[in-house]
Design an enzyme around this catalytic site. Structure first.
Site, short mmCIF file in Angstrom:
data_model
loop_
_atom_site.label_atom_id
_atom_site.label_comp_id
_atom_site.label_asym_id
_atom_site.label_seq_id
_atom_site.Cartn_x
_atom_site.Cartn_y
_atom_site.Cartn_z
N TYR A 106 7.13 4.60 2.28
CA TYR A 106 7.11 3.55 1.25
C TYR A 106 8.55 3.18 0.82
O TYR A 106 8.90 2.00 0.71
CB TYR A 106 6.30 4.05 0.07
CG TYR A 106 6.08 3.08 -1.07
CD1 TYR A 106 5.15 2.04 -0.96
CD2 TYR A 106 6.76 3.23 -2.27
CE1 TYR A 106 4.92 1.17 -2.03
CE2 TYR A 106 6.53 2.37 -3.34
CZ TYR A 106 5.62 1.34 -3.21
OH TYR A 106 5.39 0.49 -4.27
N PHE A 130 9.75 11.55 -3.80
CA PHE A 130 9.10 12.65 -3.08
C PHE A 130 7.77 12.18 -2.48
O PHE A 130 6.95 11.59 -3.18
CB PHE A 130 8.85 13.81 -4.05
CG PHE A 130 8.37 15.07 -3.38
CD1 PHE A 130 9.27 16.07 -3.03
CD2 PHE A 130 7.04 15.25 -3.10
CE1 PHE A 130 8.84 17.24 -2.41
CE2 PHE A 130 6.59 16.41 -2.48
CZ PHE A 130 7.50 17.40 -2.14
N PRO A 175 9.72 -3.27 -9.44
CA PRO A 175 9.06 -2.67 -10.61
C PRO A 175 9.29 -1.16 -10.65
O PRO A 175 9.41 -0.51 -9.61
CB PRO A 175 7.57 -2.96 -10.36
CG PRO A 175 7.50 -3.97 -9.26
CD PRO A 175 8.74 -3.77 -8.45
N ILE A 211 0.85 -1.20 0.00
CA ILE A 211 0.00 0.00 0.00
C ILE A 211 0.88 1.24 0.00
O ILE A 211 2.07 1.17 0.35
CB ILE A 211 -0.93 0.06 1.24
CG1 ILE A 211 -0.11 0.04 2.55
CG2 ILE A 211 -1.95 -1.07 1.22
CD1 ILE A 211 -0.93 0.40 3.78
P1 NAP Z 1 -2.77 -3.14 -5.86
O1 NAP Z 1 -3.52 -3.34 -7.13
O2 NAP Z 1 -3.27 -2.14 -4.87
O3 NAP Z 1 -2.62 -4.56 -5.17
C1 NAP Z 1 -2.20 -4.75 -3.85
C2 NAP Z 1 -3.15 -5.71 -3.20
O4 NAP Z 1 -2.71 -5.92 -1.83
C3 NAP Z 1 -4.57 -5.15 -3.12
O5 NAP Z 1 -5.51 -6.13 -3.52
C4 NAP Z 1 -4.69 -4.79 -1.66
O6 NAP Z 1 -6.00 -4.78 -1.18
C5 NAP Z 1 -3.86 -5.89 -1.02
N1 NAP Z 1 -3.58 -5.59 0.38
C6 NAP Z 1 -3.40 -4.37 0.95
N2 NAP Z 1 -3.20 -4.49 2.26
C7 NAP Z 1 -3.27 -5.81 2.54
C8 NAP Z 1 -3.18 -6.56 3.75
N3 NAP Z 1 -2.95 -5.97 4.92
N4 NAP Z 1 -3.31 -7.91 3.67
C9 NAP Z 1 -3.55 -8.52 2.49
N5 NAP Z 1 -3.65 -7.86 1.33
C10 NAP Z 1 -3.52 -6.51 1.35
O7 NAP Z 1 -1.25 -2.75 -6.14
P2 NAP Z 1 -0.29 -3.23 -7.33
O8 NAP Z 1 -0.05 -2.06 -8.21
O9 NAP Z 1 -0.74 -4.51 -7.93
O10 NAP Z 1 1.06 -3.47 -6.52
C11 NAP Z 1 1.51 -4.75 -6.09
C12 NAP Z 1 2.89 -4.60 -5.47
O11 NAP Z 1 3.79 -4.03 -6.41
C13 NAP Z 1 2.91 -3.68 -4.26
O12 NAP Z 1 3.79 -4.21 -3.27
C14 NAP Z 1 3.45 -2.38 -4.81
O13 NAP Z 1 4.09 -1.61 -3.81
C15 NAP Z 1 4.42 -2.89 -5.86
N6 NAP Z 1 4.71 -1.94 -6.94
C16 NAP Z 1 3.74 -1.57 -7.84
C17 NAP Z 1 4.06 -0.67 -8.85
C18 NAP Z 1 3.03 -0.26 -9.89
O14 NAP Z 1 3.38 0.51 -10.79
N7 NAP Z 1 1.79 -0.72 -9.83
C19 NAP Z 1 5.35 -0.15 -8.94
C20 NAP Z 1 6.30 -0.53 -8.01
C21 NAP Z 1 5.97 -1.44 -7.01
P3 NAP Z 1 -6.77 -3.36 -1.12
O15 NAP Z 1 -6.87 -2.86 -2.52
O16 NAP Z 1 -8.07 -3.75 -0.54
O17 NAP Z 1 -5.95 -2.44 -0.26
#
Ligand code: NAP
Length: 246
Positions: free
Chosen positions: A152, A147, A182, A90
């Site tokens: 995070y 920023f 990523p 998150i």
């Molecule tokens: P996302 O769509 O928000 O997916 C994250 C999932 O984790 C959501 O389903 C969320 O549920 C769930 N979650 C949150 N808190 C949780 C908890 N306490 N227990 C169990 N599940 C929980 O995000 P994403 O973009 O796919 O990102 C996935 C990972 O990649 C993350 O670690 C993120 O930091 C990393 N990342 C993403 C990007 C990008 O460009 N998307 C870039 C760099 C790194 P809720 O939606 O209900 O909160």
């Protein structure tokens, strides 16, 4: 040997869903773990992965006891937990001056505490079975800082310190521990950004575009393969050249 059992936290999210699919297509039995409070999204996820060997289990990755229960349930029901993808994450962005303790704690607990909570419970079984693959989803923000993201970036950089340390502890037991960082990936999160901001971001990336969730999923499938046993303690950037280092 039976099918490898894979757990993907945040499994119904943008990247999580693609990771689940890639692992299932690679022949794994996959358990997508996410919060149980998102009924509509869980139903949508189930429709999307219908026909694949993908199951859903509810757990809060920030809750140490709940993670213990989850790991025990999976080991009892499926016989093992072989691949663990710590992907749940998150953001609670704010400059440090305005950041309150709750924003700090929530981000550290979900992005970093979760790795302790899940690996802590899963590693003994992996050691006993002499096989394991742990992949921690970090971020380019953890490598460069960003920023409004002291919380995070600290969590994501910490995740790689965790990765390297655990990798050393379990390398002789057939277990690898790696992180994937990523850059900007097309998900709901980046989709919510104004198009002109996205255009600027894309222009700053050497590849000239954002990545796709499948770019991350493919990397996770590679690192969690049986044949990737000599890669451990590594961080694999998947960022289109946005940040290069060695
Ligand atoms: P996302 O769509 O928000 O997916 C994250 C999932 O984790 C959501 O389903 C969320 O549920 C769930 N979650 C949150 N808190 C949780 C908890 N306490 N227990 C169990 N599940 C929980 O995000 P994403 O973009 O796919 O990102 C996935 C990972 O990649 C993350 O670690 C993120 O930091 C990393 N990342 C993403 C990007 C990008 O460009 N998307 C870039 C760099 C790194 P809720 O939606 O209900 O909160």
């Amino acid at each position: 040997m039976g099918k490898r059992i894979a757990v993907v936290t945040g499994g119904i999210g943008g990247l999580g869903t693609e990771i689940c699919k890639a692992l299932a297509l690679a022949g794994r039995t996959v358990i997508a773990v996410d919060l149980d409070s998102r009924e509509q999204r869980i139903a949508g996820f189930k429709r999307e992965v219908e026909g694949l060997d993908i199951h859903f289990a509810a757990a809060d990755v920030a809750d140490h006891e709940d993670c213990g229960r989850l790991v025990r349930d999976i080991e009892e029901r499926h016989g093992s937990l072989d691949i663990l993808v710590n992907n749940a994450g998150i953001t609670r962005d704010s400059t440090l001056r305005k950041m309150d303790r709750a924003q700090w704690d929530a981000v550290l607990d979900v992005n970093l505490g979760s790795a302790f909570n899940l690996c802590g419970h899963a590693i003994a079984g992996m050691q006993a079975r002499a096989f394991g693959r742990v992949v921690n989803i970090s971020s380019v923000s953890g490598q460069t800082g960003n920023f409004g993201q002291t919380n995070y970036a600290a969590a994501k950089a910490g995740l790689h310190g965790f990765t390297m340390s655990l990798a050393r502890e379990v390398a002789s037991k057939g277990i690898t521990v790696n992180s994937v960082s990523p850059g900007y990936i097309h998900t709901a999160m980046t989709g919510a950004m104004p198009p002109e901001v996205l255009d600027k971001v894309a222009a700053s990336i050497p590849a000239g575009r954002l990545g796709q969730p499948t770019d991350i999923a493919r990397t996770v499938a590679f690192l969690s393969d049986d044949a990737a046993g000599y890669i451990t303690g590594a961080n694999v950037p998947v960022n289109g050249g946005l940040f290069m280092s060695f």
